[in-house]
Design a protein around this motif. Sequence first.
Motif, PDB file in Angstrom:
ATOM      1  N   GLY A   1       0.767  -1.304  -0.086  1.00 33.08           N
ATOM      2  CA  GLY A   1       0.304  -0.232   0.085  1.00 33.08           C
ATOM      3  C   GLY A   1       0.933   1.085   0.077  1.00 33.08           C
ATOM      4  N   SER A   2       1.959   1.781  -1.025  1.00 30.73           N
ATOM      5  CA  SER A   2       2.157   2.373  -1.133  1.00 30.73           C
ATOM      6  C   SER A   2       2.409   2.482  -2.455  1.00 30.73           C
ATOM      7  CB  SER A   2       3.537   2.649  -0.612  1.00 30.73           C
ATOM      8  OG  SER A   2       4.816   3.139  -0.697  1.00 30.73           O
TER       9      SER A   2
ATOM     10  N   THR B   1       0.896  -2.799  -6.017  1.00 27.71           N
ATOM     11  CA  THR B   1       1.493  -2.127  -5.577  1.00 27.71           C
ATOM     12  C   THR B   1      -0.018  -1.261  -5.639  1.00 27.71           C
ATOM     13  OG1 THR B   1       2.247  -0.597  -7.460  1.00 27.71           O
ATOM     14  CG2 THR B   1       3.250  -1.634  -5.364  1.00 27.71           C
TER      15      THR B   1
ATOM     16  N   LYS C   1      -2.012   2.966  -4.030  1.00 29.80           N
ATOM     17  CA  LYS C   1      -1.454   3.719  -3.423  1.00 29.80           C
ATOM     18  C   LYS C   1      -2.999   4.222  -2.775  1.00 29.80           C
ATOM     19  CE  LYS C   1       0.057   8.793  -2.263  1.00 29.80           C
ATOM     20  NZ  LYS C   1       0.523  10.063  -3.381  1.00 29.80           N
ATOM     21  N   PRO C   2      -3.085   4.278  -1.010  1.00 31.81           N
ATOM     22  CA  PRO C   2      -3.877   4.958  -0.210  1.00 31.81           C
ATOM     23  C   PRO C   2      -3.869   6.231  -0.442  1.00 31.81           C
ATOM     24  CG  PRO C   2      -2.828   3.638   0.679  1.00 31.81           C
ATOM     25  CD  PRO C   2      -2.109   3.601  -0.159  1.00 31.81           C
TER      26      PRO C   2
ATOM     27  N   LYS D   1      -3.628   3.291   5.856  1.00 28.90           N
ATOM     28  CA  LYS D   1      -3.497   3.041   4.857  1.00 28.90           C
ATOM     29  C   LYS D   1      -3.701   1.210   3.945  1.00 28.90           C
ATOM     30  CE  LYS D   1       0.768   6.401   4.650  1.00 28.90           C
ATOM     31  NZ  LYS D   1       1.754   6.237   4.472  1.00 28.90           N
ATOM     32  N   ALA D   2      -3.004   0.382   5.340  1.00 27.49           N
ATOM     33  CA  ALA D   2      -3.438  -0.649   4.888  1.00 27.49           C
ATOM     34  C   ALA D   2      -5.011  -1.319   4.345  1.00 27.49           C
ATOM     35  CB  ALA D   2      -2.617  -1.922   5.200  1.00 27.49           C
TER      36      ALA D   2
ATOM     37  N   LYS E   1      -7.449   0.794   4.058  1.00 24.78           N
ATOM     38  CA  LYS E   1      -7.660   1.858   3.060  1.00 24.78           C
ATOM     39  C   LYS E   1      -8.055   0.789   1.264  1.00 24.78           C
ATOM     40  CE  LYS E   1      -9.717   5.888   1.384  1.00 24.78           C
ATOM     41  NZ  LYS E   1      -9.143   6.908   1.657  1.00 24.78           N
ATOM     42  N   VAL E   2      -6.747   0.449   1.109  1.00 22.65           N
ATOM     43  CA  VAL E   2      -6.555  -0.524   0.203  1.00 22.65           C
ATOM     44  C   VAL E   2      -7.499  -1.358  -0.089  1.00 22.65           C
ATOM     45  CG1 VAL E   2      -4.720  -1.611  -0.734  1.00 22.65           C
ATOM     46  CG2 VAL E   2      -3.845   0.366   0.327  1.00 22.65           C
ATOM     47  N   SER E   3      -7.784  -1.612   1.431  1.00 24.56           N
ATOM     48  CA  SER E   3      -8.192  -2.902   1.345  1.00 24.56           C
ATOM     49  C   SER E   3     -10.370  -3.026   1.412  1.00 24.56           C
ATOM     50  CB  SER E   3      -8.128  -4.530   2.431  1.00 24.56           C
ATOM     51  OG  SER E   3     -10.161  -3.458   3.251  1.00 24.56           O
TER      52      SER E   3
ATOM     53  N   ILE F   1      -2.033  -7.424   3.004  1.00 26.79           N
ATOM     54  CA  ILE F   1      -1.589  -5.316   2.151  1.00 26.79           C
ATOM     55  C   ILE F   1      -0.860  -4.870   3.369  1.00 26.79           C
ATOM     56  CG2 ILE F   1      -2.087  -3.040   1.678  1.00 26.79           C
ATOM     57  CD1 ILE F   1      -5.530  -4.915   1.711  1.00 26.79           C
TER      58      ILE F   1
ATOM     59  N   GLY G   1       1.344  -1.761   4.690  1.00 32.38           N
ATOM     60  CA  GLY G   1       1.449  -0.080   5.057  1.00 32.38           C
ATOM     61  C   GLY G   1       2.237   0.234   5.983  1.00 32.38           C
TER      62      GLY G   1
END
Length: 198
Positions: A8-9, A27, A29-30, A53-54, A56-58, A69, A71
């Motif tokens: 998540g970056s 990859t 980006k959240p 962040k992790a 948010k990606v999910s 994920i 983060g």
Amino acid sequence: MARTLILGSSSPYRRELMKRLHLDFQTFKPEIDEQALSGEAPQVLVQRLAEEKAKKVSRVMHGAEDALIIGSDQVAVCNGEILGKPHTHKRAVEQLLSFVGQKVTFFTGLSLYDAREDIAQTVCEPFYVTFRNDLTEAEISRYVELEQPLNCAGSFKSEGLGTALFAELSGSDPNSLIGLPTIKLLKLLRNVGVNPLT
């Protein structure tokens, strides 16, 4: 079937570290609010942001609801003050000048979120950098001009010429200074059955 692994970056430095681990990953980006909460300690801040962040990606990346994920977030702390990314040449020089002869602590938050199980493993990895006490403003300005570390917490890149600024480094994982503590990451991955050596 192997689980999908997502970093998540959008950081090219974190991506490069991941490639070295011989893991298949995607990859994403959240976008989150990275502001510290009132009175929030830096160790707490980086862990909270890494986990946010992790997660948010999910929620926003298609196909991530079953993924593992990663983060990560990092801040530099000098004399009790949290220092973020400088974004301008002037602020980078000012930040580095304030580090001359000082020990700066870098806190890197790392979270491995299992979206399928809704379980996050989250840790904070400290790393310590002592800056040369004979650094001049001209050296610092030249360094910023050469490496343009404007999106780096602490205004330098340890994987490049940034080492010219240092007197000493200490910590358990030098990769944490680049933004991803890979020793801890591999441990968290082994906890969920992912091991590049097996």
